[in-house]
Design a protein around this motif. Structure first.
Motif, mmCIF file in Angstrom:
data_model
loop_
_atom_site.group_PDB
_atom_site.id
_atom_site.type_symbol
_atom_site.label_atom_id
_atom_site.label_comp_id
_atom_site.label_asym_id
_atom_site.label_seq_id
_atom_site.Cartn_x
_atom_site.Cartn_y
_atom_site.Cartn_z
ATOM 1 N N LEU A 154 3.842 -3.144 -2.712
ATOM 2 C CA LEU A 154 4.416 -1.806 -2.748
ATOM 3 C C LEU A 154 4.098 -1.195 -4.109
ATOM 4 O O LEU A 154 4.086 -1.896 -5.123
ATOM 5 C CB LEU A 154 5.935 -1.855 -2.549
ATOM 6 N N VAL A 155 3.868 0.116 -4.140
ATOM 7 C CA VAL A 155 3.586 0.825 -5.393
ATOM 8 C C VAL A 155 4.438 2.093 -5.375
ATOM 9 O O VAL A 155 4.193 2.997 -4.580
ATOM 10 C CB VAL A 155 2.094 1.189 -5.519
ATOM 11 N N PRO A 159 12.549 2.101 -9.475
ATOM 12 C CA PRO A 159 12.607 0.974 -10.407
ATOM 13 C C PRO A 159 12.000 -0.286 -9.796
ATOM 14 O O PRO A 159 12.174 -0.559 -8.610
ATOM 15 C CB PRO A 159 14.119 0.802 -10.649
ATOM 16 N N VAL A 160 11.287 -1.039 -10.610
ATOM 17 C CA VAL A 160 10.602 -2.215 -10.104
ATOM 18 C C VAL A 160 11.592 -3.215 -9.510
ATOM 19 O O VAL A 160 11.265 -3.941 -8.571
ATOM 20 C CB VAL A 160 9.746 -2.869 -11.213
ATOM 21 N N GLU A 161 12.818 -3.239 -10.032
ATOM 22 C CA GLU A 161 13.822 -4.162 -9.482
ATOM 23 C C GLU A 161 14.122 -3.828 -8.022
ATOM 24 O O GLU A 161 14.202 -4.719 -7.164
ATOM 25 C CB GLU A 161 15.106 -4.105 -10.309
ATOM 26 N N LEU A 162 14.306 -2.537 -7.715
ATOM 27 C CA LEU A 162 14.573 -2.122 -6.339
ATOM 28 C C LEU A 162 13.339 -2.317 -5.464
ATOM 29 O O LEU A 162 13.437 -2.787 -4.333
ATOM 30 C CB LEU A 162 15.017 -0.655 -6.323
ATOM 31 N N ALA A 163 12.181 -1.981 -5.995
ATOM 32 C CA ALA A 163 10.939 -2.155 -5.245
ATOM 33 C C ALA A 163 10.710 -3.616 -4.870
ATOM 34 O O ALA A 163 10.258 -3.936 -3.764
ATOM 35 C CB ALA A 163 9.761 -1.623 -6.061
ATOM 36 N N SER A 164 11.030 -4.507 -5.789
ATOM 37 C CA SER A 164 10.828 -5.936 -5.529
ATOM 38 C C SER A 164 11.765 -6.451 -4.446
ATOM 39 O O SER A 164 11.391 -7.313 -3.644
ATOM 40 C CB SER A 164 11.038 -6.732 -6.823
ATOM 41 N N ILE A 165 12.976 -5.907 -4.405
ATOM 42 C CA ILE A 165 13.911 -6.281 -3.342
ATOM 43 C C ILE A 165 13.345 -5.869 -1.989
ATOM 44 O O ILE A 165 13.350 -6.648 -1.017
ATOM 45 C CB ILE A 165 15.290 -5.634 -3.575
ATOM 46 N N ILE A 166 12.854 -4.644 -1.895
ATOM 47 C CA ILE A 166 12.294 -4.153 -0.631
ATOM 48 C C ILE A 166 11.106 -5.013 -0.215
ATOM 49 O O ILE A 166 10.990 -5.421 0.943
ATOM 50 C CB ILE A 166 11.886 -2.679 -0.768
ATOM 51 N N ALA A 167 10.218 -5.300 -1.163
ATOM 52 C CA ALA A 167 9.048 -6.123 -0.842
ATOM 53 C C ALA A 167 9.460 -7.506 -0.352
ATOM 54 O O ALA A 167 8.917 -8.018 0.637
ATOM 55 C CB ALA A 167 8.150 -6.244 -2.078
ATOM 56 N N ARG A 168 10.395 -8.109 -1.027
ATOM 57 C CA ARG A 168 10.834 -9.447 -0.652
ATOM 58 C C ARG A 168 11.466 -9.446 0.731
ATOM 59 O O ARG A 168 11.205 -10.330 1.552
ATOM 60 C CB ARG A 168 11.829 -9.972 -1.702
#
Length: 295
Positions: A154-155, A159-168
């Motif tokens: 995802l790009v 915030p990268v923290e929220l983006a990482s949750i979605i990706a995971r």
């Protein structure tokens, strides 16, 4: 040349430099979940914008609404933050002063709060407000890349923290997002570079491609917004998902694939775009206001 004029002439260069910094920082912070065995197609990958591409509406606005329901901040706080950031996203996306204002409002209240706090809230709110808003068609496209042995990131300006949750939660490889500086797990109130928006997204993809030895000519990028044209133009194949009018026109001219998963698109276009923009740009400012109220 007067000092004021000199400052104005330097700003575009400064913004390009900050975009590069943001891209490199986001790539460095990317959450990468590698398989035990090397993927069968390690040089190919897919890059997905998030808001209105993967998730209906703006991920950060869903997050802010979740905080609002928890009485973390007032409706007035949310409306004020949304308006400031709306100027950045819709009216002044390339204006140095609008960018500076967006950055300032995004960071005004986050200082002193922990990364763990934001991540914990993100996990809760994804389940209650975002999971059901994932576009099935886009999720299927991402899964197709995974099934072909490619990695998927995802790009996003979120915030990268929220983006990482979605990706995971979606089973993707990882995420690139806006990086807020933190020391010992506590936010300093500064961004690393710039918000991951427009050219900064392209810089992030370039940095990640270098780090991961990707062949960008064999990669694919997906977005709904003309603002992501720099990222879309980097790769061998670009796809417009639920595109705005300008991206739709560009995609047709360029021969790019177009996928629209919305219903009643023509009748609701103006409201969807304005609401999405206001939500997306509520961004870190709304989150920061919430954290300040909690504190």
């Amino acid at each position: 040349m007067s000092p004021a004029r000199s400052d104005r002439t330097r700003r575009p260069v400064d913004l390009r430099q900050r975009s590069t910094m943001a891209g490199e920082a986001s790539a460095a912070e990317a959450e990468v979940e590698m398989a035990l065995d090397a993927p069968p197609d390690p040089q190919a990958a897919a890059f997905f914008d998030v808001d209105n591409t993967v998730i209906q509406g703006a991920s950060i606005f869903h997050f802010a609404r979740g905080l609002h329901r928890r009485k973390f901040f007032t409706t007035r706080d949310l409306a004020s933050a949304a308006w400031k950031q709306l100027l950045f996203r819709v009216v002044g996306s390339e204006d140095p002063e609008h960018v500076a204002e967006a950055r300032a409002s995004a960071l005004a209240f986050i200082k002193g709060h922990t990364v763990a706090e934001v991540e914990a809230l993100g996990e809760e709110i994804f389940d209650e407000a975002m999971a059901a808003r994932v576009w099935p068609g886009t999720k299927a496209l991402a899964q197709l890349h995974l099934d072909q042995g490619q990695r998927v990131w995802l790009v996003t300006a979120a915030p990268v923290e929220l983006a990482s949750i979605i990706a995971r939660r979606l089973g993707l490889t990882g995420a690139l997002g806006t990086v807020a500086e933190h020391e010992d797990g506590v936010y300093t109130g500064r961004l690393v570079g710039e918000m991951l928006h427009g050219p900064a997204k392209a810089e992030a993809v370039l940095a990640l491609a270098t780090r991961e030895s990707l062949d960008l000519s064999r990669c694919t990028a997906y977005s709904d917004s003309i603002n992501d044209l720099p990222m879309l133009s980097l790769v061998g194949e670009a796809v417009a998902i639920n595109p705005d009018a300008r991206l739709r026109a560009h995609a047709r001219d360029a021969g790019w694939r177009i996928r629209d998963y919305r219903t009643g698109r023509k009748a609701a276009w103006a409201g969807v775009r304005l609401g999405a923009a206001a939500g997306a740009v509520a961004g870190a400012a709304a989150v920061g206001a919430a954290l300040r109220r909690k504190r």
